[in-house]
Scaffold this active site. Structure first.
Site, PDB file in Angstrom:
ATOM      1  N   ARG A 138     -41.540 -41.302  -7.300  1.00 49.75           N
ATOM      2  CA  ARG A 138     -42.812 -40.583  -7.163  1.00 49.75           C
ATOM      3  C   ARG A 138     -43.764 -40.894  -8.318  1.00 49.75           C
ATOM      4  O   ARG A 138     -44.984 -40.899  -8.125  1.00 49.75           O
ATOM      5  CB  ARG A 138     -42.558 -39.081  -7.077  1.00 49.75           C
ATOM      6  CG  ARG A 138     -41.984 -38.701  -5.739  1.00 49.75           C
ATOM      7  CD  ARG A 138     -41.706 -37.229  -5.652  1.00 49.75           C
ATOM      8  NE  ARG A 138     -41.415 -36.862  -4.272  1.00 49.75           N
ATOM      9  CZ  ARG A 138     -41.001 -35.676  -3.899  1.00 49.75           C
ATOM     10  NH1 ARG A 138     -40.827 -34.723  -4.793  1.00 49.75           N
ATOM     11  NH2 ARG A 138     -40.761 -35.423  -2.625  1.00 49.75           N
ATOM     12  N   LYS A 152     -31.454 -29.488  12.561  1.00 45.12           N
ATOM     13  CA  LYS A 152     -31.811 -28.340  13.405  1.00 45.12           C
ATOM     14  C   LYS A 152     -32.962 -28.604  14.362  1.00 45.12           C
ATOM     15  O   LYS A 152     -34.025 -29.073  13.956  1.00 45.12           O
ATOM     16  CB  LYS A 152     -32.210 -27.172  12.513  1.00 45.12           C
ATOM     17  CG  LYS A 152     -31.070 -26.630  11.695  1.00 45.12           C
ATOM     18  CD  LYS A 152     -31.572 -25.448  10.911  1.00 45.12           C
ATOM     19  CE  LYS A 152     -30.435 -24.757  10.188  1.00 45.12           C
ATOM     20  NZ  LYS A 152     -30.974 -23.671   9.369  1.00 45.12           N
ATOM     21  N   GLY A 173     -37.309 -36.030   3.903  1.00 44.64           N
ATOM     22  CA  GLY A 173     -36.574 -36.143   2.646  1.00 44.64           C
ATOM     23  C   GLY A 173     -35.178 -36.709   2.832  1.00 44.64           C
ATOM     24  O   GLY A 173     -34.763 -37.620   2.113  1.00 44.64           O
ATOM     25  N   GLY A 213     -41.701 -32.231   3.878  1.00 52.01           N
ATOM     26  CA  GLY A 213     -42.339 -31.250   4.775  1.00 52.01           C
ATOM     27  C   GLY A 213     -43.767 -31.648   5.133  1.00 52.01           C
ATOM     28  O   GLY A 213     -44.215 -31.425   6.263  1.00 52.01           O
TER      29      GLY A 213
HETATM   30  P1  ADP Z   1     -35.058 -34.831   7.136  1.00 55.61           P
HETATM   31  O1  ADP Z   1     -35.039 -34.249   5.732  1.00 55.61           O
HETATM   32  O2  ADP Z   1     -34.937 -36.325   7.120  1.00 55.61           O
HETATM   33  O3  ADP Z   1     -36.236 -34.332   7.933  1.00 55.61           O
HETATM   34  P2  ADP Z   1     -33.222 -32.792   8.100  1.00 55.61           P
HETATM   35  O4  ADP Z   1     -33.460 -31.991   6.864  1.00 55.61           O
HETATM   36  O5  ADP Z   1     -33.725 -32.266   9.381  1.00 55.61           O
HETATM   37  O6  ADP Z   1     -33.726 -34.305   7.889  1.00 55.61           O
HETATM   38  O7  ADP Z   1     -31.659 -32.972   8.361  1.00 55.61           O
HETATM   39  C1  ADP Z   1     -30.796 -33.575   7.433  1.00 55.61           C
HETATM   40  C2  ADP Z   1     -29.403 -33.024   7.555  1.00 55.61           C
HETATM   41  O8  ADP Z   1     -28.898 -33.157   8.882  1.00 55.61           O
HETATM   42  C3  ADP Z   1     -28.418 -33.776   6.678  1.00 55.61           C
HETATM   43  O9  ADP Z   1     -27.966 -32.928   5.637  1.00 55.61           O
HETATM   44  C4  ADP Z   1     -27.283 -34.171   7.620  1.00 55.61           C
HETATM   45  O10 ADP Z   1     -26.007 -33.994   7.062  1.00 55.61           O
HETATM   46  C5  ADP Z   1     -27.508 -33.229   8.784  1.00 55.61           C
HETATM   47  N1  ADP Z   1     -26.869 -33.733  10.017  1.00 55.61           N
HETATM   48  C6  ADP Z   1     -27.133 -34.887  10.645  1.00 55.61           C
HETATM   49  N2  ADP Z   1     -26.309 -35.031  11.716  1.00 55.61           N
HETATM   50  C7  ADP Z   1     -25.514 -33.946  11.770  1.00 55.61           C
HETATM   51  C8  ADP Z   1     -24.455 -33.502  12.637  1.00 55.61           C
HETATM   52  N3  ADP Z   1     -24.055 -34.229  13.670  1.00 55.61           N
HETATM   53  N4  ADP Z   1     -23.866 -32.331  12.349  1.00 55.61           N
HETATM   54  C9  ADP Z   1     -24.258 -31.590  11.292  1.00 55.61           C
HETATM   55  N5  ADP Z   1     -25.253 -31.935  10.453  1.00 55.61           N
HETATM   56  C10 ADP Z   1     -25.876 -33.096  10.674  1.00 55.61           C
HETATM   57 MG    MG Z   2     -34.389 -32.322   5.015  1.00 57.23          MG
END
Ligand code: ADP
Ligand code: MG
Length: 394
Positions: A37, A198, A351, A374
Site C-alpha cells: 500500500r 458467505k 482482501g 470492502g
Molecule cells: P474476499 O476477502 O476475497 O472478498 P471473503 O472474505 O468473502 O473473500 O471470504 C474469504 C474466506 O472464505 C476465507 O477465509 C476462506 O477460508 C473462506 N472459504 C472459502 N471457501 C470456503 C469453504 N468451502 N468453506 C469454508 N470457508 C471457505
Molecule cells: Mg475477506
C-alpha cells in the site's frame, strides 16, 4: 460513469497539499510487514512533488478507536516511505493544531511531511465537521488517493472536501478506471468469478453480476449454500442456513437473466480441516455426513477453465476454497492459472483473494489487482462511495 477531477486536471505548483493515502499496512511490532500500500502511493507523491507542490501525507493505521495508541503510531510508515522514495519523510506528532500549521508554513520545496495516525482523533471516524475544518486549515488542496477507505464517510475522506477543493490521486483515478471497465460497456463474454465464505456478504454483488455478466462462476463456502438450495446435504460443510432461501431465489433469477450461472460439480472433501489433510474429490451428492467440502475439485476447475478461456473480460472476487489451509488452495490456484492463460483482461478484488494470490505467487497473472477490500466490493455493487462522491466533478 464516474467523472471526477484528478491531480492532472488542476494546478498544484506552489500549493500546500493534504494527501490522504491508505497506509493501513500490516505491522510486525514496529516494522512494516507488507509495504504494497505504501508503494501504491508513490506515483501520486512523485507527481505532486515533481510539479512543485508541498505535500503532507495522512492516513489511518489499525483501529485505535479515537485515542493515541503507541503501537499504532505512523513512525514505521514514515521510515519505510523514506526508504522507498530515497528522500526524508518527517513525521509530525499530531494530526491537527498549531504544530501542524507551523510545520506546513515552514515547509521547503521537495520536503515531505506525514501526520500522525488520523484515527487517534475522535473526530475522524465521526466525520466531525469541526475536526475536518481543522484538518483542512493549513492547506490549499485536498488529494484523495486512499481508494481502500473511500467507502467510509470520515473526516479525512469526505468531510475535509467541504473546506478544500478535492481531487483524486493517480491511484484513486486508476482504481476508478479499472474497476469501472466491467460495469460500463464490458468486453464480452464477461465472466464473473465469485467465491469467499458467505452469501450474506456478497448478495448485492452476486445480483449485480447476474445482471452484467455473461457467465457467473460460483465457488467457496458460499457455493455450498447454493448447492444446499439445490437439494444437496453436504455433510458438515460450512453453509448459511438462513441464506438458503435467498440462494434459491437467485438461482431462479439466473434462469431469466441471460447469465449462465455455474456451481461446482465436484468438491474437495475432508474429515478434518488441517494443513496437509487427506481429502477426496466428490460430487455434491456424495459428501458424507460429518465431512466438509472445503474447495472446488479438479472437474470444476476444468469446467470453469473452459469458460474462462473463452472470456474477453474477467472479474474475480473471493477465494474458491479455504486457501489458508493447503492443499485447499488448489482450486483457487487452478482457476488463477486459467485466468492467466486466457489472455482476457482480468481484474481481481477482495482482501482474502488478493492475499491468496500473493501467497501463491500469482499476482502477476492478472491485469489489475485492486487495493481495496470492502471499497472494491461496494464499488462493484454500484454503491456511491463517499470518498469518491466528495471529489470535484470534471
Ligand atoms: P474476499 O476477502 O476475497 O472478498 P471473503 O472474505 O468473502 O473473500 O471470504 C474469504 C474466506 O472464505 C476465507 O477465509 C476462506 O477460508 C473462506 N472459504 C472459502 N471457501 C470456503 C469453504 N468451502 N468453506 C469454508 N470457508 C471457505
Ligand atoms: Mg475477506
Amino acid at each position: 460513469m464516474i467523472n471526477k477531477k484528478s491531480i492532472e486536471d488542476v494546478e498544484v505548483t506552489g500549493k500546500k497539499v493534504l494527501m490522504r493515502s491508505d497506509f493501513n499496512v500490516p505491522l510486525d511490532g514496529s516494522r512494516v510487514r507488507d509495504d504494497t500500500r505504501i508503494r501504491a502511493a508513490v506515483p501520486t507523491i512523485e507527481s505532486l512533488i515533481g510539479r512543485g507542490a508541498r505535500v503532507v501525507l495522512a492516513s489511518h493505521l489499525g483501529r485505535p478507536g479515537g485515542e493515541p495508541k503507541p503501537e499504532l503510531k505512523m513512525d514505521p510508515v514514515a521510515e519505510r516511505l523514506a526508504h522507498i522514495l530515497s528522500r526524508p519523510v518527517h513525521k509530525i506528532e499530531t494530526v491537527v493544531g498549531p504544530e501542524v500549521k507551523k510545520r506546513v508554513a515552514e515547509m521547503q520545496e521537495g520536503e515531505l511531511l506525514l501526520l500522525e495516525n488520523l484515527r487517534f482523533e475522535k473526530g475522524e471516524e465521526k466525520n466531525d465537521p469541526e475536526f475536518a475544518r481543522q484538518l483542512a486549515e493549513p492547506f490549499d488542496l485536498f488529494v484523495n488517493d486512499a481508494f481502500g477507505t473511500a467507502h467510509r464517510a470520515h473526516a479525512s475522506t469526505a468531510g475535509v472536501a467541504s473546506y478544500l477543493p478535492a481531487v483524486a490521486g493517480l491511484l484513486m483515478k486508476k482504481e476508478i478506471e479499472e474497476l469501472s471497465r466491467c460495469l460500463n460497456d464490458p468486453a464480452r463474454p464477461l465472466t464473473a468469478i465469485l467465491g469467499g465464505a458467505k452469501v450474506s456478504d456478497k448478495l448485492n454483488i452476486i445480483r449485480r453480476f447476474l445482471e452484467l455478466a455473461d457467465n457467473l462462476l460460483l465457488g467457496g463456502g458460499m457455493a455450498n449454500t447454493f448447492l444446499v438450495a439445490n437439494g444437496f446435504t453436504l455433510g458438515n460443510s460450512f453453509y448459511e442456513e438462513e441464506m438458503v432461501k435467498e440462494a434459491a431465489e437467485l438461482l431462479a433469477e439466473s434462469e431469466e437473466s441471460g447469465c449462465c450461472l455455474l456451481l461446482p460439480v465436484d468438491l474437495a472433501v475432508t474429515e478434518e480441516l488441517k494443513p496437509g489433510a487427506s481429502f477426496k474429490n466428490l460430487s455434491p451428492e456424495e459428501v458424507d455426513e460429518g465431512a466438509k467440502a472445503v474447495d472446488i475439485g479438479p472437474e470444476t476447475v476444468a469446467l470453469f477453465g473452459d469458460i474462462i478461456t473463452d472470456a474477453a473480460m474477467i472479474v474475480w472476487n473471493g477465494p474458491l476454497g479455504v486457501f489458508e489451509v493447503p492443499p485447499f488452495d488448489r482450486g483457487t490456484a487452478g482457476v488463477a492459472a486459467a485466468v492467466a492463460g486466457s489472455g482476457a483482461y482480468s481484474v481481481v478484488g477482495g482482501g482474502d483473494l488478493v492475499a491468496a494470490l500473493e501467497g501463491l505467487g500469482l499476482t502477476d497473472k492478472v491485469s489489475f489487482i485492486s487495493t481495496g477490500g470492502g471499497a472494491t466490493l461496494e464499488f462493484w455493487e454500484g454503491k456511491e462511495l463517499p470518498g469518491i462522491a466528495a471529489l470535484l466533478d470534471k
